[in-house]
Design a protein around this motif. Sequence first.
Motif, short mmCIF file in Angstrom:
data_model
loop_
_atom_site.label_atom_id
_atom_site.label_comp_id
_atom_site.label_asym_id
_atom_site.label_seq_id
_atom_site.Cartn_x
_atom_site.Cartn_y
_atom_site.Cartn_z
N ARG A 91 40.30 36.18 -24.47
CA ARG A 91 41.39 36.52 -23.55
C ARG A 91 41.05 36.10 -22.12
O ARG A 91 41.88 35.55 -21.40
N ILE A 92 39.79 36.36 -21.74
CA ILE A 92 39.35 36.03 -20.38
C ILE A 92 39.23 34.52 -20.21
O ILE A 92 39.69 33.94 -19.22
N ALA A 93 38.63 33.86 -21.20
CA ALA A 93 38.47 32.41 -21.13
C ALA A 93 39.83 31.74 -21.02
O ALA A 93 40.01 30.78 -20.27
N ALA A 94 40.82 32.28 -21.76
CA ALA A 94 42.16 31.70 -21.72
C ALA A 94 42.77 31.86 -20.32
O ALA A 94 43.35 30.92 -19.77
N ALA A 95 42.61 33.06 -19.74
CA ALA A 95 43.17 33.31 -18.41
C ALA A 95 42.55 32.37 -17.38
O ALA A 95 43.26 31.76 -16.56
N ASN A 96 41.23 32.21 -17.45
CA ASN A 96 40.56 31.32 -16.49
C ASN A 96 41.00 29.88 -16.68
O ASN A 96 41.26 29.17 -15.71
N SER A 97 41.09 29.46 -17.92
CA SER A 97 41.46 28.08 -18.19
C SER A 97 42.88 27.80 -17.69
O SER A 97 43.14 26.76 -17.10
N GLU A 98 43.79 28.75 -17.90
CA GLU A 98 45.16 28.56 -17.43
C GLU A 98 45.20 28.51 -15.91
O GLU A 98 45.99 27.78 -15.32
N GLY B 49 40.21 22.25 -19.28
CA GLY B 49 40.05 22.64 -20.67
C GLY B 49 38.98 23.69 -20.83
O GLY B 49 38.08 23.83 -20.00
N THR B 50 39.09 24.49 -21.91
CA THR B 50 38.06 25.48 -22.19
C THR B 50 37.34 25.08 -23.48
O THR B 50 37.97 24.59 -24.40
N PRO B 51 36.03 25.30 -23.54
CA PRO B 51 35.30 25.02 -24.78
C PRO B 51 35.43 26.17 -25.78
O PRO B 51 34.83 26.11 -26.85
N ASN B 52 36.21 27.19 -25.42
CA ASN B 52 36.31 28.38 -26.24
C ASN B 52 37.41 28.20 -27.28
O ASN B 52 38.59 28.17 -26.95
N THR B 53 37.04 28.11 -28.58
CA THR B 53 38.03 27.80 -29.63
C THR B 53 39.04 28.92 -29.79
O THR B 53 40.22 28.66 -30.01
N TYR C 256 32.33 31.62 -30.26
CA TYR C 256 33.63 30.97 -30.05
C TYR C 256 33.49 29.57 -29.47
O TYR C 256 34.46 28.82 -29.41
N ILE C 257 32.30 29.23 -28.95
CA ILE C 257 32.15 27.94 -28.28
C ILE C 257 32.21 26.81 -29.31
O ILE C 257 31.53 26.84 -30.34
N ASP C 258 33.04 25.84 -28.99
CA ASP C 258 33.25 24.68 -29.86
C ASP C 258 31.93 23.93 -30.10
O ASP C 258 31.16 23.72 -29.16
N GLU C 259 31.69 23.52 -31.35
CA GLU C 259 30.45 22.79 -31.68
C GLU C 259 30.30 21.53 -30.82
O GLU C 259 29.21 21.09 -30.51
N ARG C 260 31.45 20.96 -30.46
CA ARG C 260 31.48 19.75 -29.64
C ARG C 260 30.70 19.93 -28.32
O ARG C 260 30.21 18.98 -27.74
N ALA D 66 40.10 30.93 -27.56
CA ALA D 66 40.98 31.03 -26.40
C ALA D 66 42.16 30.08 -26.54
O ALA D 66 43.23 30.32 -25.98
N LEU D 67 41.96 28.99 -27.29
CA LEU D 67 43.00 27.97 -27.38
C LEU D 67 44.32 28.54 -27.90
O LEU D 67 45.39 28.13 -27.47
#
Lengths: 427, 263
Positions: A309-316, A321-325, A131-135, A327-328
């Motif tokens: 789901r977890i990455a989104a909760a943490n980012s919020e 920003g999250t690098p998790n595509t 899920y991690i963005d190539e960027r 989660a966006l």
Amino acid sequence: MRKLVSIFLVLLMLGSIFLFAACGSSKSADGEEEEENESAGFQGEVNVYNWGEYVDPGDDGGIDVIKEFEDTYHIKVNYTNFETNEELYNVLTNSNSTYDVIFPSDYMVSRLREEGMLAKIDFSNIPNYKYIDERFKNMAYDPDNEYSVPYSWNFVAIGYNSDMIEEGSVTGFKDLWDPKYKDDGILMFNNSRDAMAIAMQLCDPPIDPGAESFTREDIDRATDKLIEQKAVLKKYVMDQVFAEMEGNQSGICAYYAGDIYTMMLNNENLDYCLPEEGSNLFNDAMCIPATCKNKENAELFINFMCEPRIAAANSEYITYGTPNTAALDLIDEDMLESELINPPQEYLDKCYTFSNIDDDIYGYMQKRFVEACSASAEINEVEKKTVNPAAVWAVGVILALVIIATLIIIILDIRRAVKNRGRINKI
Amino acid sequence: MKSKRPAIPYLGWMLVFTIVPLLMVIYFAFTDERGQFSLEPFKNASVYSEVFLYSLGIALISTVICLVLAYPLAYSVSRCSQRAQSTIIMLLMVPMWMNFLLRIYAWVLILQNYGPLDMILNLFGVDVTLIGNSGAVIVGMVYEFLPFMILPIHAVMTKIEPSLIEAAQDLGCNGFHVFTKVIFPLSVPGVISGVTMVFVPTASTFLVAQYLGGTQFMIGDVIERVFQSDHNTGSAIAVVLMIVILGFLVVMNRFGDKEAVAG
């Protein structure tokens, strides 16, 4: 009888304190019994060392990330915090405690990697890495993606109060040096790396704060720039910035963009500006120290943190920003649309990232920053010196006087004692 | 000898946690990063001379204000009935049960722009910034350390025998002379320990200036910050501060002895 009663009362009071303490701790773990059962059911542990307030605690409808991990995998999480990357580094090098997962920033990842303090991560145990963005892959701090999994990213921006300062009139860091905002209150970073970076951008000619290394002259020039700012500056702050800005106490500040977003939610008078000079882009990553004892649990934990789901909760929760595509899609749209969380590409192109600089130079930077902080605000424009010779002399004279006075008194006392003894002997 | 034995645990504690650290600080102050003897740390420390003087000034002003406020209060409290005395002393102590930082933070809220005090002053057409200057720092210091001035003075005052005052009155002293000839000389030891207990911590405290002051640091803040990166310079500043405070204590004690002898 009265004494007995009062002793009894005191004991009662102390007892109730313990009772309260016990209640408090069991409440936080949802009942004492349950906690005991749980600890009996744990099959292993993982020691996590993270920034403060950097994982969703589950208030306000979020997810209690740590508890959910414990419930799912029956692994106990020992969670501790650090405040700066340097503190993390010192603890890792000097203390016997071992951690399994750490959250260093970019430049600290490269330092730890170069010093062989990180273990290679087995990415077959981290399927969610997809899920991690190539960027955020192949970053300079970990060119072959072997040691780190990106966790969050953000940058430095400017926040200002549109009640005091006309909207749109703030364009860049140079406005933090502008005397016309002095009465509104200008706030600056109270940490050497961030403050010096901004000052370096404003030097003439500018110094690249993302450079591989700096000379002492570079740092001296940045220090002069900071001292120049003191005449208009209200305060150097870190966490106090929230109270100052949200409470309309100060007009303008440089701080982390995600935090400015939080402040804006709490005070609608606040506005932001993406500084025209560009700013520091940073990201924090999850790594496993070479000394770790529970590597498999650590990888399980990192994988869990990458679950959308977890990455989104943490980012919020942390509003970075999250690098998790994946989660966006789950994150509050208002937040994602904000330029403070997702700045436009043109702005990102102007940003720089910190490199890992020499210990020696970093020490010099910290030293000069404290000097800038303690320099008098009414600095002589021509000389711009941090040292005031008159003050040095004054301290010297005071010291000399104190030492002389002490010596005289001691000598007098000894003489008197000798005399007295002589007298006693005579008698 | 026997009577000293119970003190051994504390003496051990002092050796490990006071004497040894003190020697370490002195060792650091006179060495460079490589552990060689050097006066470099003191040279580096001289940069902070101005902050040093500023801190001593703030400490001096705070101590004087504390003394002026505390002395009459302690005197009148000591003239009250036993019951009233314990109530008043209790009330003085209550704020100290709260966390130090919370108390300072309360002052931030009181003094801040649009805060209660600022609003009241604005009603009368006075427009001043109350926070972020030396005045606010002094207010915070006085508030923090006032009890340390009142308690020792009060303790000494209560021990003054009423018969001494009556004797002075019998011998023809008016109220003013009773004060200058009897009460004040007998209260000097209390004043001295009060002054010491206020001056020493105000000179070296940190955080108060960070919250109530503006960009001007105090020497305690500087030591804290410098120590994060450079133990040697930090130690050198601490040693200079220690010498000044030590000298101050010696002079104060001397002063106290003399008065006690004269009294």
